[in-house]
Design a protein around this motif. Sequence first.
Motif, PDB file in Angstrom:
ATOM      1  N   ALA A  37       0.860  -1.194   0.000  1.00 41.61           N
ATOM      2  CA  ALA A  37       0.000   0.000   0.000  1.00 41.61           C
ATOM      3  C   ALA A  37       0.894   1.243   0.000  1.00 41.61           C
ATOM      4  O   ALA A  37       1.135   1.877   1.016  1.00 41.61           O
ATOM      5  N   GLU A  38       1.381   1.584  -1.165  1.00 40.42           N
ATOM      6  CA  GLU A  38       2.310   2.700  -1.374  1.00 40.42           C
ATOM      7  C   GLU A  38       1.653   3.750  -2.246  1.00 40.42           C
ATOM      8  O   GLU A  38       1.017   3.420  -3.243  1.00 40.42           O
ATOM      9  N   GLY A  39       1.801   4.991  -1.868  1.00 36.15           N
ATOM     10  CA  GLY A  39       1.232   6.080  -2.650  1.00 36.15           C
ATOM     11  C   GLY A  39       2.055   7.332  -2.473  1.00 36.15           C
ATOM     12  O   GLY A  39       3.091   7.341  -1.795  1.00 36.15           O
ATOM     13  N   PRO A  40       1.589   8.429  -3.073  1.00 33.34           N
ATOM     14  CA  PRO A  40       2.329   9.685  -2.981  1.00 33.34           C
ATOM     15  C   PRO A  40       2.466  10.153  -1.539  1.00 33.34           C
ATOM     16  O   PRO A  40       1.550  10.003  -0.734  1.00 33.34           O
ATOM     17  N   LYS A  41       3.643  10.707  -1.201  1.00 33.45           N
ATOM     18  CA  LYS A  41       3.836  11.218   0.158  1.00 33.45           C
ATOM     19  C   LYS A  41       3.341  12.659   0.247  1.00 33.45           C
ATOM     20  O   LYS A  41       2.860  13.222  -0.714  1.00 33.45           O
ATOM     21  N   GLY A  42       3.462  13.215   1.436  1.00 34.90           N
ATOM     22  CA  GLY A  42       3.030  14.591   1.667  1.00 34.90           C
ATOM     23  C   GLY A  42       1.737  14.688   2.447  1.00 34.90           C
ATOM     24  O   GLY A  42       1.131  15.752   2.518  1.00 34.90           O
ATOM     25  N   VAL A  57      -6.124  10.218  -2.335  1.00 34.42           N
ATOM     26  CA  VAL A  57      -7.368  10.978  -2.222  1.00 34.42           C
ATOM     27  C   VAL A  57      -8.216  10.423  -1.085  1.00 34.42           C
ATOM     28  O   VAL A  57      -8.093   9.259  -0.704  1.00 34.42           O
ATOM     29  N   ASP A  58      -9.068  11.272  -0.542  1.00 37.73           N
ATOM     30  CA  ASP A  58      -9.990  10.854   0.497  1.00 37.73           C
ATOM     31  C   ASP A  58     -10.799   9.656   0.029  1.00 37.73           C
ATOM     32  O   ASP A  58     -11.183   9.559  -1.133  1.00 37.73           O
ATOM     33  N   GLY A  59     -11.055   8.743   0.944  1.00 33.92           N
ATOM     34  CA  GLY A  59     -11.789   7.522   0.631  1.00 33.92           C
ATOM     35  C   GLY A  59     -10.894   6.384   0.196  1.00 33.92           C
ATOM     36  O   GLY A  59     -11.329   5.242   0.134  1.00 33.92           O
ATOM     37  N   SER A  60      -9.616   6.702  -0.106  1.00 29.01           N
ATOM     38  CA  SER A  60      -8.667   5.646  -0.492  1.00 29.01           C
ATOM     39  C   SER A  60      -7.363   5.775   0.307  1.00 29.01           C
ATOM     40  O   SER A  60      -6.301   5.387  -0.169  1.00 29.01           O
ATOM     41  N   LEU A  61      -7.460   6.290   1.524  1.00 26.31           N
ATOM     42  CA  LEU A  61      -6.273   6.477   2.353  1.00 26.31           C
ATOM     43  C   LEU A  61      -5.685   5.152   2.808  1.00 26.31           C
ATOM     44  O   LEU A  61      -4.468   4.982   2.838  1.00 26.31           O
ATOM     45  N   CYS A  62      -6.538   4.194   3.162  1.00 23.20           N
ATOM     46  CA  CYS A  62      -6.037   2.914   3.678  1.00 23.20           C
ATOM     47  C   CYS A  62      -5.370   2.082   2.587  1.00 23.20           C
ATOM     48  O   CYS A  62      -4.438   1.337   2.860  1.00 23.20           O
ATOM     49  N   GLU A  67     -10.200  -3.086  -0.987  1.00 23.73           N
ATOM     50  CA  GLU A  67     -10.814  -3.763   0.155  1.00 23.73           C
ATOM     51  C   GLU A  67     -10.386  -3.112   1.474  1.00 23.73           C
ATOM     52  O   GLU A  67     -11.141  -3.115   2.440  1.00 23.73           O
ATOM     53  N   LEU A  68      -9.182  -2.529   1.503  1.00 28.49           N
ATOM     54  CA  LEU A  68      -8.699  -1.869   2.715  1.00 28.49           C
ATOM     55  C   LEU A  68      -9.496  -0.610   3.039  1.00 28.49           C
ATOM     56  O   LEU A  68      -9.538  -0.180   4.189  1.00 28.49           O
ATOM     57  N   ASP A  69     -10.130  -0.015   2.034  1.00 25.38           N
ATOM     58  CA  ASP A  69     -10.913   1.208   2.219  1.00 25.38           C
ATOM     59  C   ASP A  69     -12.362   0.926   2.605  1.00 25.38           C
ATOM     60  O   ASP A  69     -13.064   1.825   3.057  1.00 25.38           O
ATOM     61  N   ASP A  70     -12.807  -0.306   2.434  1.00 29.80           N
ATOM     62  CA  ASP A  70     -14.177  -0.689   2.778  1.00 29.80           C
ATOM     63  C   ASP A  70     -14.318  -0.633   4.302  1.00 29.80           C
ATOM     64  O   ASP A  70     -13.638  -1.365   5.012  1.00 29.80           O
ATOM     65  N   PRO A  71     -15.194   0.219   4.827  1.00 28.68           N
ATOM     66  CA  PRO A  71     -15.311   0.327   6.280  1.00 28.68           C
ATOM     67  C   PRO A  71     -15.907  -0.919   6.943  1.00 28.68           C
ATOM     68  O   PRO A  71     -15.829  -1.058   8.168  1.00 28.68           O
ATOM     69  N   LEU A  93     -12.373   6.165   5.050  1.00 27.93           N
ATOM     70  CA  LEU A  93     -11.591   7.158   5.771  1.00 27.93           C
ATOM     71  C   LEU A  93     -11.233   8.352   4.890  1.00 27.93           C
ATOM     72  O   LEU A  93     -10.805   8.202   3.751  1.00 27.93           O
ATOM     73  N   SER A  94     -11.412   9.551   5.459  1.00 29.64           N
ATOM     74  CA  SER A  94     -11.083  10.794   4.758  1.00 29.64           C
ATOM     75  C   SER A  94     -10.364  11.734   5.721  1.00 29.64           C
ATOM     76  O   SER A  94     -10.393  11.546   6.941  1.00 29.64           O
TER      77      SER A  94
END
Length: 183
Positions: free
Chosen positions: A45-50, A57-62, A71-75, A121-122
């Motif tokens: 689960a690697e993405g842009p830093k900062g 983007v919000d909703g795909s933080l996990c 599936e990690l973003d599914d609450p 998550l947002s």
Amino acid sequence: MALPVFTSGVANSHGFVQSPASRQEACSNGTLNDCGAIQWEPQSAEGPKGFPEAGPVDGSLCSAGKEGFSELDDPRGGQWPATDVAAGQDFQFQWKITAAHSTTSFRYFVTKDGWDPNKPLSRDQLEPAPFVDVDYGGAQPPNTYTHDGKMPEGKSGRHVILGVWDIADTANAFYSCADVNFG
């Protein structure tokens, strides 16, 4: 005559939070079986830093914004396995690292009181500042990296902790969500 083969490519993600147990940990250790590809690649689960100004983007933080790990973003209706913790508790955070990177920091954000566990998550569900921020000074952590920190004060009930491992020499970070219950 054999010719040498040269390959190049982008490094894949290489780490996730094991303590408190993250969603990646639950998916990879068999606690949950309906996790999709992340069960075989919990370190990816690697993405842009900062974060929080940039990053996924919000909703795909996990999932760090990786569609294949959504599936990690599914609450899951707030039904992810949760680690019991106490507000203000001294805690040992642990990352499983499968490939070390020069590291800027390890940071942890927690959901605000009154957050909605039924929504992905947002940023607006998270406290704006990390409750633990470990400066790693560009060094490479070991394969199992453990450090001390203090759980946030004043929390009760179910929350999510977003761990962010900021890499010093790339434009990326690793993201890991851990569900906790402040008892």
